[in-house]
Write an enzyme that holds these catalytic residues in place. Sequence first.
Site, short mmCIF file in Angstrom:
data_model
loop_
_atom_site.label_atom_id
_atom_site.label_comp_id
_atom_site.label_asym_id
_atom_site.label_seq_id
_atom_site.Cartn_x
_atom_site.Cartn_y
_atom_site.Cartn_z
N HIS A 19 77.84 100.91 23.16
CA HIS A 19 77.87 99.72 24.02
C HIS A 19 78.31 100.10 25.44
CE1 HIS A 19 78.76 97.26 20.17
NE2 HIS A 19 77.53 96.95 20.55
N LYS A 43 78.05 87.13 11.11
CA LYS A 43 78.35 88.55 10.97
C LYS A 43 79.75 88.79 10.41
CE LYS A 43 75.20 90.69 14.26
NZ LYS A 43 75.10 91.62 15.37
N ARG A 97 68.34 101.62 19.81
CA ARG A 97 68.73 102.88 19.17
C ARG A 97 67.58 103.48 18.39
NH1 ARG A 97 73.64 100.21 16.14
NH2 ARG A 97 71.86 98.92 15.72
N SER A 135 78.27 99.05 15.15
CA SER A 135 79.58 98.45 14.86
C SER A 135 79.79 98.28 13.36
CB SER A 135 79.71 97.10 15.56
OG SER A 135 79.70 97.26 16.95
#
Length: 166
Positions: A19, A43, A97, A135
């Site tokens: 990030h 999440k 990514r 994450s």
Amino acid sequence: MAKRTGIYPGTFDPITNGHLDIIKRGLRLVDKLVIGVATNPSKDPLFTLEERVEMVGQYIDPLASEAGVEYEVVQFDELLMKFAERMNAQVIIRGLRAVADFEYEFQMTGMNYQINPNIETVFLMADPKYQTIASRLVKEVARYGGAIEAFVPPMVAKAIVEKYAK
């Protein structure tokens, strides 16, 4: 000349070195960068919204100062495009990514364009050394006692370890 405002949205639970790489590079593209910290209760975040906003703030301040760019860290719980409009943004910055990221982001960008075609989405490819960091995976590694210092800033690693120790 009008200032170009960009938004880099995310849950940032936790903020990772990946990030921070996208933030640092995004700062070169805009005059002001708004880091939008999303609530995203689906999440099941490890950190509260306030904790995530604080963590992001401590790491963006030196990067923005070095780049000479204004910034703001703002929590949001609304459609991204509505948030972007409210922040007077012209650009949404997204990190990629892998191919899986592209497929998801491609769909989101198409939907966002239909909501507001005046706000562009810019994709930045993750630096290869950060392409595997997510994450979700950082939290999983930490939950089982693995080392996470290579994936997140030191203070974030400490906060994660403390959360799981409780």
